[in-house]
Design an enzyme around this catalytic site. Structure first.
Site, PDB file in Angstrom:
ATOM      1  N   ARG A   1      14.862   7.962  53.388  1.00 17.82           N
ATOM      2  CA  ARG A   1      14.300   8.961  52.463  1.00 17.82           C
ATOM      3  C   ARG A   1      15.103  10.254  52.455  1.00 17.82           C
ATOM      4  O   ARG A   1      14.880  11.101  51.577  1.00 17.82           O
ATOM      5  CB  ARG A   1      12.832   9.216  52.799  1.00 17.82           C
ATOM      6  CG  ARG A   1      11.947   8.015  52.430  1.00 17.82           C
ATOM      7  CD  ARG A   1      10.461   8.337  52.477  1.00 17.82           C
ATOM      8  NE  ARG A   1       9.669   7.308  51.843  1.00 17.82           N
ATOM      9  CZ  ARG A   1       9.020   6.331  52.487  1.00 17.82           C
ATOM     10  NH1 ARG A   1       9.070   6.251  53.811  1.00 17.82           N
ATOM     11  NH2 ARG A   1       8.324   5.428  51.825  1.00 17.82           N
TER      12      ARG A   1
ATOM     13  N   HIS B   1      19.644   2.047  61.286  1.00 18.21           N
ATOM     14  CA  HIS B   1      19.380   0.598  61.197  1.00 18.21           C
ATOM     15  C   HIS B   1      20.481  -0.179  61.917  1.00 18.21           C
ATOM     16  O   HIS B   1      20.207  -1.162  62.604  1.00 18.21           O
ATOM     17  CB  HIS B   1      19.360   0.134  59.733  1.00 18.21           C
ATOM     18  CG  HIS B   1      18.241   0.697  58.921  1.00 18.21           C
ATOM     19  ND1 HIS B   1      18.432   1.644  57.951  1.00 18.21           N
ATOM     20  CD2 HIS B   1      16.911   0.421  58.929  1.00 18.21           C
ATOM     21  CE1 HIS B   1      17.276   1.936  57.381  1.00 18.21           C
ATOM     22  NE2 HIS B   1      16.335   1.216  57.956  1.00 18.21           N
TER      23      HIS B   1
ATOM     24  N   GLN C   1       4.410   3.690  64.120  1.00 17.57           N
ATOM     25  CA  GLN C   1       4.576   2.303  63.660  1.00 17.57           C
ATOM     26  C   GLN C   1       4.931   1.396  64.845  1.00 17.57           C
ATOM     27  O   GLN C   1       4.395   0.288  64.985  1.00 17.57           O
ATOM     28  CB  GLN C   1       5.677   2.234  62.600  1.00 17.57           C
ATOM     29  CG  GLN C   1       6.097   0.823  62.241  1.00 17.57           C
ATOM     30  CD  GLN C   1       7.088   0.786  61.084  1.00 17.57           C
ATOM     31  OE1 GLN C   1       6.691   0.865  59.942  1.00 17.57           O
ATOM     32  NE2 GLN C   1       8.380   0.655  61.379  1.00 17.57           N
TER      33      GLN C   1
ATOM     34  N   GLY D   1      12.663   0.898  65.135  1.00 19.03           N
ATOM     35  CA  GLY D   1      13.183   2.222  65.477  1.00 19.03           C
ATOM     36  C   GLY D   1      12.105   3.135  66.043  1.00 19.03           C
ATOM     37  O   GLY D   1      10.953   3.099  65.613  1.00 19.03           O
TER      38      GLY D   1
ATOM     39  N   GLU E   1      23.040   4.439  59.616  1.00 24.32           N
ATOM     40  CA  GLU E   1      23.484   4.202  61.007  1.00 24.32           C
ATOM     41  C   GLU E   1      22.324   3.869  61.940  1.00 24.32           C
ATOM     42  O   GLU E   1      22.492   3.133  62.909  1.00 24.32           O
ATOM     43  CB  GLU E   1      24.215   5.436  61.558  1.00 24.32           C
ATOM     44  CG  GLU E   1      25.606   5.636  61.001  1.00 24.32           C
ATOM     45  CD  GLU E   1      26.546   4.469  61.293  1.00 24.32           C
ATOM     46  OE1 GLU E   1      26.451   3.883  62.381  1.00 24.32           O
ATOM     47  OE2 GLU E   1      27.350   4.129  60.411  1.00 24.32           O
TER      48      GLU E   1
ATOM     49  N   ALA F   1      18.272   0.080  52.142  1.00 20.21           N
ATOM     50  CA  ALA F   1      18.794   1.454  52.107  1.00 20.21           C
ATOM     51  C   ALA F   1      19.266   1.830  53.515  1.00 20.21           C
ATOM     52  O   ALA F   1      18.863   2.850  54.074  1.00 20.21           O
ATOM     53  CB  ALA F   1      17.737   2.434  51.579  1.00 20.21           C
TER      54      ALA F   1
ATOM     55  N   GLN G   1       2.553  -1.303  51.727  1.00 22.24           N
ATOM     56  CA  GLN G   1       2.487  -0.118  52.580  1.00 22.24           C
ATOM     57  C   GLN G   1       2.705   1.173  51.776  1.00 22.24           C
ATOM     58  O   GLN G   1       2.825   2.242  52.355  1.00 22.24           O
ATOM     59  CB  GLN G   1       3.456  -0.231  53.756  1.00 22.24           C
ATOM     60  CG  GLN G   1       4.935  -0.220  53.410  1.00 22.24           C
ATOM     61  CD  GLN G   1       5.792  -0.624  54.603  1.00 22.24           C
ATOM     62  OE1 GLN G   1       5.823  -1.780  55.023  1.00 22.24           O
ATOM     63  NE2 GLN G   1       6.500   0.328  55.183  1.00 22.24           N
TER      64      GLN G   1
ATOM     65  N   VAL H   1      18.529   7.806  65.747  1.00 21.75           N
ATOM     66  CA  VAL H   1      19.924   8.220  65.512  1.00 21.75           C
ATOM     67  C   VAL H   1      19.879   9.442  64.609  1.00 21.75           C
ATOM     68  O   VAL H   1      19.150   9.457  63.611  1.00 21.75           O
ATOM     69  CB  VAL H   1      20.737   7.079  64.855  1.00 21.75           C
ATOM     70  CG1 VAL H   1      22.165   7.528  64.568  1.00 21.75           C
ATOM     71  CG2 VAL H   1      20.735   5.850  65.763  1.00 21.75           C
TER      72      VAL H   1
HETATM   73  O1  PAF Z   1      10.109   0.617  59.100  1.00 17.95           O
HETATM   74  C1  PAF Z   1      10.249  -0.068  58.065  1.00 17.95           C
HETATM   75  O2  PAF Z   1      11.334  -0.114  57.465  1.00 17.95           O
HETATM   76  C2  PAF Z   1       9.056  -0.859  57.529  1.00 17.95           C
HETATM   77  O3  PAF Z   1       7.862  -0.171  57.735  1.00 17.95           O
HETATM   78  C3  PAF Z   1       8.980  -2.290  58.077  1.00 17.95           C
HETATM   79  C4  PAF Z   1       8.768  -2.314  59.580  1.00 17.95           C
HETATM   80  C5  PAF Z   1      10.257  -3.048  57.723  1.00 17.95           C
HETATM   81  C6  PAF Z   1       7.791  -3.025  57.433  1.00 17.95           C
HETATM   82  O4  PAF Z   1       7.908  -3.066  56.055  1.00 17.95           O
END
Ligand code: PAF
Length: 281
Positions: free
Chosen positions: A187, A37, A153, A147, A35, A32, A61, A176
């Site tokens: 999301r 990513h 995280q 990010g 910009e 999904a 998760q 961004v």
């Molecule tokens: O930030 C995310 O998209 C996820 O938490 C990750 C780091 C890909 C782990 O599933």
């Protein structure tokens, strides 16, 4: 850009790069893509001659009541975006590749994982730390890019790499934002047009904290108040937390006399969003 789905396919694709010592930068994602990513791919490109991205919506998760089933999945569109952004290799593993039958080792991070997100999503960092460790074992990158929007995280991943001595350099990519300030997030797709308008208040609230900070305010309590006041103006926004924390340990700080992060999470309708700003104390 080549796409591989198995660990053998991945190993074959990276072998020629490894054999000549070409560095690999890795960008793990759940797809999904937006910009934000793509900016991580650009950052990976600047850090290494070879870039690998993964798309894996990691079931571990998500809690049972969360959005694992409805999480947006557009692998073809994502692949086109990654290819255009300069990614060399896309890894789309299935569940059994990441968690083979009999899988029974979990990483349960403490330290930076405690508080904030964990208070609301106690399962979350165990799932993230475990999948990141698995992906590192499969991809064997030299550099991995995450990010800064997911600031806790990022701190947990840095701690994981430090504690377990993974030979990977972690690089954080700046948040961004949309033109109106909303931090880009997969999301955001869940927001109705009306909720999307409301969501801009999150970054506005953090901007209020920054404005106070720039006027000389250093007390965390007062900076958090600036955020809560702005958000309280919209009763449809449910604040989960706002805290001023150390960016590495995620321990709350009473005053900003060194670098700190003001992090918040809030729910708008059924969508939970997070955002943060960094202050240079
Ligand atoms: O930030 C995310 O998209 C996820 O938490 C990750 C780091 C890909 C782990 O599933």
């Amino acid at each position: 850009m080549k796409t591989v789905r198995t660990s053998a396919g991945l190993a074959d694709a990276v072998a020629p790069w490894k054999s000549v010592g070409a560095k690999i930068a890795f960008v793990p994602t759940m797809g999904a893509l937006h910009e934000g990513h793509l900016s991580l791919i650009a950052l990976a490109r600047r850090n290494a001659p070879r870039v690998v991205a993964s798309i894996f919506v990691n079931p571990t998760q998500f809690a049972p009541h969360e959005d694992f089933d409805s999480y947006p999945r557009h692998p073809e569109r994502d692949a086109a975006l990654l290819s255009r952004a300069g990614c060399d290799l896309l890894f789309i593993p299935d569940r059994e590749t990441v968690y083979p039958p009999g899988f029974g080792t979990w990483i349960d991070p403490q330290g930076a994982a405690l508080g904030l997100e964990s208070a609301v999503r106690p399962h979350f960092f165990r799932g993230v730390a475990t999948v990141v460790a698995r992906l590192f074992a499969l991809v064997r990158p030299d550099i991995a890019v995450f990010g800064e929007k997911d600031a806790q995280q990022l701190a947990v991943v840095r701690q994981l790499v430090r504690d377990l001595d993974f030979p990977v350099e972690i690089v954080g990519g700046p948040i961004v934002r949309e033109a109106d300030g909303l931090a880009m997030s997969s999301r955001n797709n869940y927001l109705s047009p009306e909720e999307r308008q409301r969501a801009v208040r999150l970054s506005r609230a953090l901007a209020q904290a920054r404005a106070r900070f720039e006027c000389g305010e250093r007390r965390s309590e007062v900076l958090c108040e600036a955020v809560t006041q702005e958000l309280a103006a919209d009763p449809e926004i449910v604040l989960h937390y706002v805290e001023v924390v150390d960016p590495d340990t995620f321990v709350p700080v009473e005053k900003v006399d060194r670098q700190a992060v003001v992090a918040l999470a809030a729910k708008i309708g059924s969508t939970r969003l997070i955002d943060n700003i960094r202050l240079e104390g």
